[in-house]
Design an enzyme around this catalytic site. Structure first.
Site, short mmCIF file in Angstrom:
data_model
loop_
_atom_site.label_atom_id
_atom_site.label_comp_id
_atom_site.label_asym_id
_atom_site.label_seq_id
_atom_site.Cartn_x
_atom_site.Cartn_y
_atom_site.Cartn_z
N PRO A 2 0.65 -1.21 -0.01
CA PRO A 2 -0.08 -0.19 -0.10
C PRO A 2 1.50 1.03 -0.23
CG PRO A 2 -1.22 -1.63 1.85
CD PRO A 2 0.66 -1.73 1.77
N GLU A 3 0.39 2.00 -1.35
CA GLU A 3 1.15 3.21 -1.25
C GLU A 3 0.11 4.32 -0.53
OE1 GLU A 3 3.15 4.23 -4.79
OE2 GLU A 3 3.40 1.45 -5.10
#
Ligand SMILES: [Zn+2]
Length: 275
Positions: A2-3
Site C-alpha cells: 500500500p502506497e
C-alpha cells in the site's frame, strides 16, 4: 505494497467510524506486530482510550488518542483493516458503538507502534520527507534533494525522506507521465525534467486517491471494497503491452531491486540536453 493513495483511502474510510469512539477492548494476536514491545502491554496502553483523529503521514496511519498517545500503523506488504471478520487477523479493536475492527496481515510485516506525544512528530519526521501533496513539497525542494544523489532516479524517489508515501507503482506511473527514464542518475536531470517529475508525482498520486487506490493481491479498503486504479496503470505491470502514448512496447527492468516498467521511446535512457 500500500502506497500513499491506498493508505489515504483507508484513512478516509476509518476516520468517520473511529473518531470519537472509545477502544473498549484491544486484542493483539501476533507478537510480531508490536516487536520489540510486548503485545499485552501495548494492548493495555490502548484499551479505554478515545480516538480523536485518524491521520496519515507518508505510508503511516496515525491514530491520535485522547491521552496524548498515538498509534502508528505501517501496513508494509499486506496489512489492512476491515469491519467484517476475515482470515489472518492479527489484532481486533472493539469500539463503544458495538463495531469490531480487525487488522489483518497475511505476510505479517506490518507494525503497530504506540508513541507518547513528544515523540510522535520527531519520529514521523525522521522517517518521512514533506508530504508530496502539500505546499511544502516544491519543485525547488525536489531539485535540491535530487541534486545530492547520483543513484538512479527511481531509487531516490522511493526514499521516503525524499517523497513521503511514494512506492513502486506510483513512482513508475509518475516517471512515465514525466517522460523521464527511471535509471537516469538523480543528479543528472535538467530543471525542466525535475519540474515535470514533480508535477507527475502529484498527478499520479491524485489519480490513485480518486480511484480509491489500486487493488493488487491483498489490498482492500476497510469497507471491503476494492480500488480501481490498477485498471488505469499506464506502465506498471504492463511489459509487452503498447505504451498508451506512443504505442512502443513497454519494457521491464529493475531499479534498486524493484520491478520497474517504462516506455523505452518516451523515457530514453540517454539524457537529451534539449529535454
Ligand atoms: Zn511511449
Amino acid at each position: 505494497m500500500p502506497e500513499l493513495p491506498e493508505v489515504e483511502t483507508i484513512r478516509a474510510q476509518l476516520a468517520p467510524r473511529l473518531e470519537g469512539r472509545t477502544l473498549t477492548s484491544v486484542e493483539i494476536l501476533d507478537p510480531r506486530l508490536t516487536r520489540p514491545y510486548d503485545l499485552f502491554e501495548v494492548a493495555e496502553e490502548l484499551e479505554g482510550d478515545v480516538v480523536l483523529a485518524v491521520e496519515r503521514r507518508g505510508k503511516y496511519l496515525v491514530l491520535r488518542l485522547e491521552s496524548g498517545l498515538a498509534l502508528l500503523v505501517h501496513l508494509r506488504m499486506t496489512g489492512g483493516f476491515g469491519f467484517t471478520p476475515r482470515t489472518h487477523e492479527r489484532a481486533v479493536l472493539q469500539l463503544d458503538d458495538g463495531s469490531r475492527l480487525a487488522y489483518r496481515d497475511v505476510r505479517r510485516f506490518g507494525t503497530w507502534l504506540v508513541l507518547e506525544s513528544p515523540d510522535i512528530e520527531p519520529y514521523l519526521a525522521t522517517k518521512n520527507g514533506f508530504e508530496p501533496l502539500s505546499r511544502r513539497f516544491t519543485v525547488a525542494w525536489l531539485a535540491f534533494r535530487l541534486a545530492a544523489r547520483r543513484a538512479p532516479l527511481k531509487a531516490v524517489l522511493l526514499d521516503q525522506r525524499v517523497v513521503a508515501g511514494l512506492g513502486n507503482i506510483y513512482a513508475d506511473e509518475a516517471l512515465w507521465r514525466a517522460r523521464v527514464n527511471p535509471l537516469r542518475p538523480a543528479n543528472g536531470l535538467g530543471a525542466a525534467e525535475v519540474a515535470r517529475v514533480h508535477r507527475a508525482i502529484r498527478a499520479a498520486l491524485r489519480a490513485g486517491i480518486e480511484r480509491q487506490g489500486s487493488t493488487l493481491r491483498d489490498y482492500a479498503t476497510p469497507d471491503g471494497a476494492e480500488g480501481s486504479m490498477q485498471d488505469e496503470f499506464r506502465v506498471y505491470g504492463r511489459d509487452g503491452e503498447p505504451c498508451p502514448r506512443c504505442r512502443t512496447t513497454i519494457s521491464k527492468t529493475r531499479a534498486s531491486g524493484r520491478g520497474t516498467w517504462f516506455c523505452p521511446r518516451c523515457q530514453p535512457l540517454a539524457a537529451d540536453v534539449l529535454r
